[in-house]
Design a protein around this motif. Structure first.
Motif, PDB file in Angstrom:
ATOM      1  N   TYR A  11      -6.772  -9.737  -1.147  1.00 25.85           N
ATOM      2  CA  TYR A  11      -5.610  -8.534  -1.645  1.00 25.85           C
ATOM      3  C   TYR A  11      -6.488  -7.484  -1.836  1.00 25.85           C
ATOM      4  O   TYR A  11      -7.233  -7.713  -2.974  1.00 25.85           O
ATOM      5  N   ASN A  12      -6.626  -6.241  -1.120  1.00 23.38           N
ATOM      6  CA  ASN A  12      -7.606  -5.360  -1.284  1.00 23.38           C
ATOM      7  C   ASN A  12      -9.198  -5.593  -1.457  1.00 23.38           C
ATOM      8  O   ASN A  12      -9.647  -5.331  -2.723  1.00 23.38           O
ATOM      9  N   SER A  41      -4.368 -11.421   4.677  1.00 25.67           N
ATOM     10  CA  SER A  41      -4.220 -10.057   3.887  1.00 25.67           C
ATOM     11  C   SER A  41      -2.783 -10.490   3.126  1.00 25.67           C
ATOM     12  O   SER A  41      -1.843 -10.183   3.897  1.00 25.67           O
ATOM     13  N   ASP A  42      -2.782 -10.342   1.719  1.00 26.28           N
ATOM     14  CA  ASP A  42      -1.339 -10.277   1.272  1.00 26.28           C
ATOM     15  C   ASP A  42      -1.064  -8.979   0.851  1.00 26.28           C
ATOM     16  O   ASP A  42      -0.852  -8.442  -0.120  1.00 26.28           O
ATOM     17  N   SER A  44      -2.336  -6.271   1.434  1.00 28.14           N
ATOM     18  CA  SER A  44      -3.248  -5.280   1.096  1.00 28.14           C
ATOM     19  C   SER A  44      -3.126  -3.653   1.662  1.00 28.14           C
ATOM     20  O   SER A  44      -2.594  -3.491   2.703  1.00 28.14           O
ATOM     21  N   THR A  48      -8.867  -3.761   4.051  1.00 27.27           N
ATOM     22  CA  THR A  48      -9.180  -5.198   4.178  1.00 27.27           C
ATOM     23  C   THR A  48      -9.260  -5.903   5.605  1.00 27.27           C
ATOM     24  O   THR A  48      -9.994  -6.229   6.032  1.00 27.27           O
ATOM     25  N   GLU A  67      -1.900 -10.742   8.500  1.00 28.66           N
ATOM     26  CA  GLU A  67      -1.290 -10.050   7.553  1.00 28.66           C
ATOM     27  C   GLU A  67       0.285  -9.834   7.515  1.00 28.66           C
ATOM     28  O   GLU A  67       0.909 -10.408   8.397  1.00 28.66           O
ATOM     29  N   ASN A  71       3.029  -7.070  -0.605  1.00 25.14           N
ATOM     30  CA  ASN A  71       2.247  -8.115  -1.297  1.00 25.14           C
ATOM     31  C   ASN A  71       3.253  -9.061  -2.168  1.00 25.14           C
ATOM     32  O   ASN A  71       4.181  -8.806  -3.058  1.00 25.14           O
ATOM     33  N   LYS A  74      -0.920 -14.298  -4.420  1.00 24.36           N
ATOM     34  CA  LYS A  74      -2.022 -15.227  -4.036  1.00 24.36           C
ATOM     35  C   LYS A  74      -1.597 -16.427  -3.151  1.00 24.36           C
ATOM     36  O   LYS A  74      -2.010 -16.992  -2.427  1.00 24.36           O
ATOM     37  N   ALA A  77      -0.197 -16.160   0.174  1.00 26.52           N
ATOM     38  CA  ALA A  77      -1.372 -15.883   1.063  1.00 26.52           C
ATOM     39  C   ALA A  77      -1.923 -17.393   1.392  1.00 26.52           C
ATOM     40  O   ALA A  77      -2.437 -17.434   2.546  1.00 26.52           O
ATOM     41  N   ARG A 214      -8.991  -9.418  -8.752  1.00 28.77           N
ATOM     42  CA  ARG A 214      -7.777  -8.772  -8.303  1.00 28.77           C
ATOM     43  C   ARG A 214      -6.434  -9.429  -8.872  1.00 28.77           C
ATOM     44  O   ARG A 214      -5.456  -8.996  -8.867  1.00 28.77           O
TER      45      ARG A 214
END
Length: 242
Positions: A11-12, A41-42, A44, A48, A67, A71, A74, A77, A214
């Motif tokens: 994430y980012n 990618s959660d 982002s 990313t 992706e 968001n 975690k 993801a 994060r």
């Protein structure tokens, strides 16, 4: 079939993902088994995905970048990647590279002994913690462990280290049953593993605390949320059977 899949939730992470991919891909390229890296990618909001997709190494493992939006946490993801991994064995690791990829020989050895799940521990004899967490987080972690043991009956001294390996069978079964998407997905998966009769082994790990996390719990409300999620595990799996 691919021997090993490595899932990296992100994430980012545009500023850290390249180093993690470089280290991971360099290591895997030198091994005599087939492998893949799955970056998830959660939702982002930075670059990313573009950065990860732009990374490649000739002769290295396949890198798949997945992706979704928005968001979701975690846990989501990791679940997303674990259910889409192709490997006979599947490991998830954090994008901040807190655990060096060379440590992967340890969970591989645990699964070689017949275990279904291998979890890294910073609390076992032989573990090396190079940089510790700050005092408030350390105290919170101790309280968390006590409550986790009382509520879930999980005796593992470290359930939160982001370096865990599963057989494909165990990964597909356990993560298909996962219902929580916060950072509390780890004890949820371990609780499910016990309920489902899977053998869980531990191994000591080399770990460094990485600043600029994060996932930040910098208020009482956020900290309480973690404990509330912990108490929810049994409730959301009330009808779970072996």
């Amino acid at each position: 079939m691919v021997k090993l899949s490595i899932v990296i939730p992100a994430y980012n992470e545009e500023d850290r993902i390249v180093r993690t991919l470089e280290k991971t891909v360099d290591y895997l390229s030198a091994q005599d088994y087939s492998s893949e890296v799955v970056v998830v990618s959660d939702g982002s909001k930075d670059n990313t995905v573009a950065v990860a997709r732009g990374y490649s190494k000739e002769g290295g493992p396949e890198i798949r970048v997945l992706e979704y939006f928005p968001n979701r946490g975690k846990g989501c993801a990791v679940q997303y990647g674990m259910l889409r991994a192709k490997g006979e064995r599947v490991l998830f690791m954090d994008a901040d590279y807190a655990v060096p990829i060379e440590e992967i020989v340890k969970p591989m050895a645990v699964l070689d002994k017949g275990f279904d799940v291998a979890i890294a521990s910073r609390a076992m004899t032989g573990a090396v913690v190079k940089e510790t967490q700050n005092l408030p987080r350390a105290i919170s972690a101790k309280v968390y462990k006590i409550i986790q043991r009382l509520v879930l009956g999980i005796s593992h001294p470290d359930t939160q280290c982001g370096f865990k390996m599963f057989t494909q069978k165990a990964a597909r079964d356990l993560f298909s049953r996962q219902k929580l998407h916060s950072v509390i997905f780890d004890p949820e998966i371990l609780w499910l593993a016990r309920q489902r009769g899977y053998k869980v082994g531990e191994f000591p790990v080399v770990w460094s605390h990485v600043e600029d996390s994060r996932i930040v719990y910098d208020s009482l409300a956020k900290s309480l949320f973690v404990f509330q999620e912990l108490f929810r595990i049994r409730k959301v799996h009330g009808s779970e059977k072996n």
